[in-house]
Design a protein around this motif. Structure first.
Motif, PDB file in Angstrom:
ATOM      1  N   PRO A 192       0.820  -1.236   0.000  1.00  0.00           N
ATOM      2  CA  PRO A 192       0.000   0.000   0.000  1.00  0.00           C
ATOM      3  C   PRO A 192       0.842   1.270   0.000  1.00  0.00           C
ATOM      4  O   PRO A 192       0.417   2.294  -0.534  1.00  0.00           O
ATOM      5  CB  PRO A 192      -0.838  -0.127   1.279  1.00  0.00           C
ATOM      6  N   PHE A 193       2.046   1.213   0.605  1.00  0.00           N
ATOM      7  CA  PHE A 193       2.907   2.396   0.612  1.00  0.00           C
ATOM      8  C   PHE A 193       3.358   2.750  -0.806  1.00  0.00           C
ATOM      9  O   PHE A 193       3.338   3.926  -1.191  1.00  0.00           O
ATOM     10  CB  PHE A 193       4.125   2.156   1.499  1.00  0.00           C
ATOM     11  N   VAL A 224      -5.279  21.279   4.041  1.00  0.00           N
ATOM     12  CA  VAL A 224      -6.552  21.375   3.308  1.00  0.00           C
ATOM     13  C   VAL A 224      -6.399  20.819   1.896  1.00  0.00           C
ATOM     14  O   VAL A 224      -7.261  20.070   1.408  1.00  0.00           O
ATOM     15  CB  VAL A 224      -7.036  22.837   3.270  1.00  0.00           C
ATOM     16  N   SER A 225      -5.303  21.176   1.210  1.00  0.00           N
ATOM     17  CA  SER A 225      -5.083  20.660  -0.144  1.00  0.00           C
ATOM     18  C   SER A 225      -4.932  19.135  -0.135  1.00  0.00           C
ATOM     19  O   SER A 225      -5.403  18.448  -1.052  1.00  0.00           O
ATOM     20  CB  SER A 225      -3.849  21.307  -0.761  1.00  0.00           C
ATOM     21  N   THR A 226      -4.301  18.606   0.906  1.00  0.00           N
ATOM     22  CA  THR A 226      -4.154  17.157   1.022  1.00  0.00           C
ATOM     23  C   THR A 226      -5.503  16.486   1.189  1.00  0.00           C
ATOM     24  O   THR A 226      -5.798  15.467   0.531  1.00  0.00           O
ATOM     25  CB  THR A 226      -3.249  16.805   2.211  1.00  0.00           C
ATOM     26  N   MET A 227      -6.356  17.032   2.048  1.00  0.00           N
ATOM     27  CA  MET A 227      -7.670  16.424   2.274  1.00  0.00           C
ATOM     28  C   MET A 227      -8.552  16.528   1.036  1.00  0.00           C
ATOM     29  O   MET A 227      -9.327  15.614   0.742  1.00  0.00           O
ATOM     30  CB  MET A 227      -8.353  17.094   3.469  1.00  0.00           C
ATOM     31  N   LEU A 277      -4.042   6.153   4.363  1.00  0.00           N
ATOM     32  CA  LEU A 277      -3.198   6.804   5.366  1.00  0.00           C
ATOM     33  C   LEU A 277      -1.840   7.186   4.775  1.00  0.00           C
ATOM     34  O   LEU A 277      -1.354   8.309   4.984  1.00  0.00           O
ATOM     35  CB  LEU A 277      -3.015   5.876   6.570  1.00  0.00           C
ATOM     36  N   PHE A 278      -1.225   6.277   4.036  1.00  0.00           N
ATOM     37  CA  PHE A 278       0.071   6.576   3.427  1.00  0.00           C
ATOM     38  C   PHE A 278      -0.055   7.704   2.406  1.00  0.00           C
ATOM     39  O   PHE A 278       0.845   8.545   2.282  1.00  0.00           O
ATOM     40  CB  PHE A 278       0.651   5.328   2.770  1.00  0.00           C
ATOM     41  N   ASN A 285       1.288  15.220   2.577  1.00  0.00           N
ATOM     42  CA  ASN A 285       1.406  16.247   3.609  1.00  0.00           C
ATOM     43  C   ASN A 285       2.860  16.492   4.028  1.00  0.00           C
ATOM     44  O   ASN A 285       3.233  17.621   4.350  1.00  0.00           O
ATOM     45  CB  ASN A 285       0.575  15.855   4.822  1.00  0.00           C
ATOM     46  N   TYR A 286       3.671  15.457   3.993  1.00  0.00           N
ATOM     47  CA  TYR A 286       5.060  15.572   4.439  1.00  0.00           C
ATOM     48  C   TYR A 286       6.048  15.368   3.284  1.00  0.00           C
ATOM     49  O   TYR A 286       7.155  14.886   3.485  1.00  0.00           O
ATOM     50  CB  TYR A 286       5.350  14.544   5.544  1.00  0.00           C
ATOM     51  N   ARG A 287       5.643  15.762   2.103  1.00  0.00           N
ATOM     52  CA  ARG A 287       6.479  15.521   0.934  1.00  0.00           C
ATOM     53  C   ARG A 287       7.774  16.327   0.971  1.00  0.00           C
ATOM     54  O   ARG A 287       8.808  15.868   0.479  1.00  0.00           O
ATOM     55  CB  ARG A 287       5.706  15.813  -0.352  1.00  0.00           C
TER      56      ARG A 287
END
Length: 370
Positions: free
Chosen positions: A35-36, A63-66, A161-162, A168-170
Motif C-alpha cells: 500500500p505504501f 486542506v489541499s491534502t484532504m 493513510l500513506f 502532507n510531508y512531501r
C-alpha cells in the motif's frame, strides 16, 4: 573499500546475497510496503493538483491534502459502485445463466457423442465428480473470499493513510532523500528524484488513458456481438490489461465463458478474434504512444517482474511490478557502475537513432515538492 574494484566472484556473491535479503524483507513487509508504494504512485499523480491548490488558491497544505484525498475517494467510490451494481445484476441472472449454460452444454455433449463416440452417461459421471469436488470445497472458497475482502479492506486503509502522509510531508521526505547523501552527489540525487516523479506521473496518466481506450474498445465489440454484461467485461478487461500479457488472457477466458453461457458457442470465436484485434491495437498504437514512451521496459523483464511480483505481493505485485522496475531502471542509469543494468532493463535502441537528451526543470520540481 570500493565495491566496483572487488573481484568478480566476490561482487557476484554479495549481489546474490543482497538480492535474497532484500527479496525476503520485501515479502515480509508486504502488508506495509504494497500500500505504501501504491500510495506513492498516486501521490505523484495528485502532486500537481495539490500544488495548484496551495499556490494558486492559497489553501493550507493540510486542506489541499484532504481535498486530494476526497477526489481520490470519489473516484474509488464510483468504481466500487459500478462493479457492485454490475455484479449484483450478474448474481440475479445466475440461475438463468446456469439454465442456458446447461442447454448449450447438453448440445455440446450430443456433439461429442456423435463425433467421438463417448456416451453421455460417461460424460455426466465426469461432470458429477467435478461438481461434487467443487461443492465440497465451497467452505474453502468462502473462506478465501472473506480473506481477500479483509485483506483488501486493510490494504485500502493503509493506502489512504500513506497517501495522506506522503502528500502532507512531501517536503520532509524530499529533503531527507537529497540530504542523506554527500554534497557531491546531491545534484545527481535530485535529478533522479525529479525524473522518478515526472516518470511516475506520466506513467499513471498514460495507464489511465490506456485503461479507458481498451475498456471502450472491448465494450463496443462485446456489445456488437450481443454478449451480456459487455460494459462490465470491458472495464474488467481494461483493468486487467494493466498486467502485461497475462491480464488480457484472463479477461479473454472470462468473456468467452460469459459469451458461451449467454449466446451461442460460435460467438466465442468472434470474441477471441475481437480480443486479438484489441490487443493488436493496444500493443502497436496505444501502448507505444501513451504508455510505452513513458516506461521503456523490455518484454523479458516485464514478464519476469510479473512472476516475481506475484510471488512476493500476490495480485497487487503483478500490478505494481512495472512502475517498480521503471524506477529501478532510472536509478541504475544514474549510478556509476550500474548503467549496464539499466540498459539491460530497457528496450533495444537503434544504432543510427540519436538519443534525445532528457532534461527536467529542477526549479519546477523543487516548487512542487515544497
Amino acid at each position: 573499500m570500493n565495491f566496483f574494484k572487488l573481484p568478480f566472484l566476490l561482487k557476484l556473491t554479495l549481489v546474490i546475497i543482497s538480492i535474497i535479503g532484500i527479496g525476503y524483507l520485501i515479502e515480509l513487509g508486504q502488508s506495509i510496503l504494497a500500500p505504501f508504494f501504491l500510495a506513492f504512485l498516486m501521490a505523484m499523480l495528485f502532486l500537481p493538483f495539490s500544488t495548484f491548490l496551495e499556490r494558486k488558491l492559497r489553501f493550507p497544505r493540510s486542506v489541499s491534502t484532504m481535498i486530494s484525498v476526497l477526489c481520490m475517494l470519489v473516484i474509488l467510490a464510483g468504481l466500487i459502485f459500478f462493479f457492485g451494481s454490475q455484479l449484483s445484476s450478474f448474481t440475479k441472472d445466475l440461475p438463468h445463466l446456469r439454465m442456458q449454460f446447461d442447454t448449450v452444454f447438453n448440445g455440446l455433449q450430443k456433439w461429442v457423442y456423435h463425433t467421438f463416440n463417448v456416451k453421455i452417461h460417461e460424460q455426466l459421471d465426469y461432470i458429477d465428480q467435478a461438481l461434487n469436488k467443487l461443492l465440497s470445497s465451497s467452505g474453502v472458497i468462502l473462506g478465501f473470499t472473506f480473506g481477500i475482502f479483509s485483506t483488501g479492506l486493510g490494504f485500502l486503509v493503509f493506502f489512504i493513510l500513506f497517501f495522506i502522509f506522503i502528500l502532507n510531508y512531501r517536503r520532509i521526505l524530499n529533503n531527507f532523500i537529497v540530504n542523506v547523501f554527500s554534497e557531491k552527489h546531491k545534484a545527481s540525487v535530485q535529478e533522479v528524484v525529479s525524473e522518478v516523479r515526472v516518470m511516475t506521473k506520466k506513467y499513471i496518466i498514460g495507464l489511465c488513458i490506456q485503461i479507458i481506450i481498451v475498456s471502450s474498445l472491448t465494450s463496443i465489440i462485446l456489445a456488437i456481438l450481443g454478449v451480456k454484461y459487455a460494459i462490465l467485461l470491458g472495464v474488467l478487461t481494461g483493468l486487467l490489461n494493466v498486467i502485461p500479457y497475462l491480464g488480457i488472457c484472463i479477461s479473454l477466458v472470462i468473456s468467452c465463458f460469459i459469451a458461451f453461457a449467454t449466446t451461442t458457442p460460435s460467438t466465442c470465436i468472434y470474441v477471441i478474434i475481437g480480443y486479438i484485434g484489441v490487443h493488436v491495437v493496444d500493443g502497436n498504437i496505444v501502448l507505444p504512444f501513451v504508455v510505452g514512451s513513458k516506461v521503456k521496459i523490455n518484454a523479458l523483464f516485464s514478464f519476469i517482474g510479473i512472476i516475481v511480483g506475484e510471488h512476493l505481493w500476490g495480485i497487487s505485485g503483478m500490478f505494481l511490478c512495472i512502475p517498480a522496475i521503471a524506477i529501478i531502471k532510472i536509478i541504475f542509469e544514474r549510478v556509476d557502475g550500474l548503467q549496464p543494468w539499466g540498459k539491460l532493463l530497457g528496450e533495444d535502441e537503434k544504432p543510427n537513432k540519436k538519443k534525445k537528451s532528457y532534461k527536467i526543470s529542477k526549479n519546477i520540481t523543487l516548487k512542487e515538492m515544497d
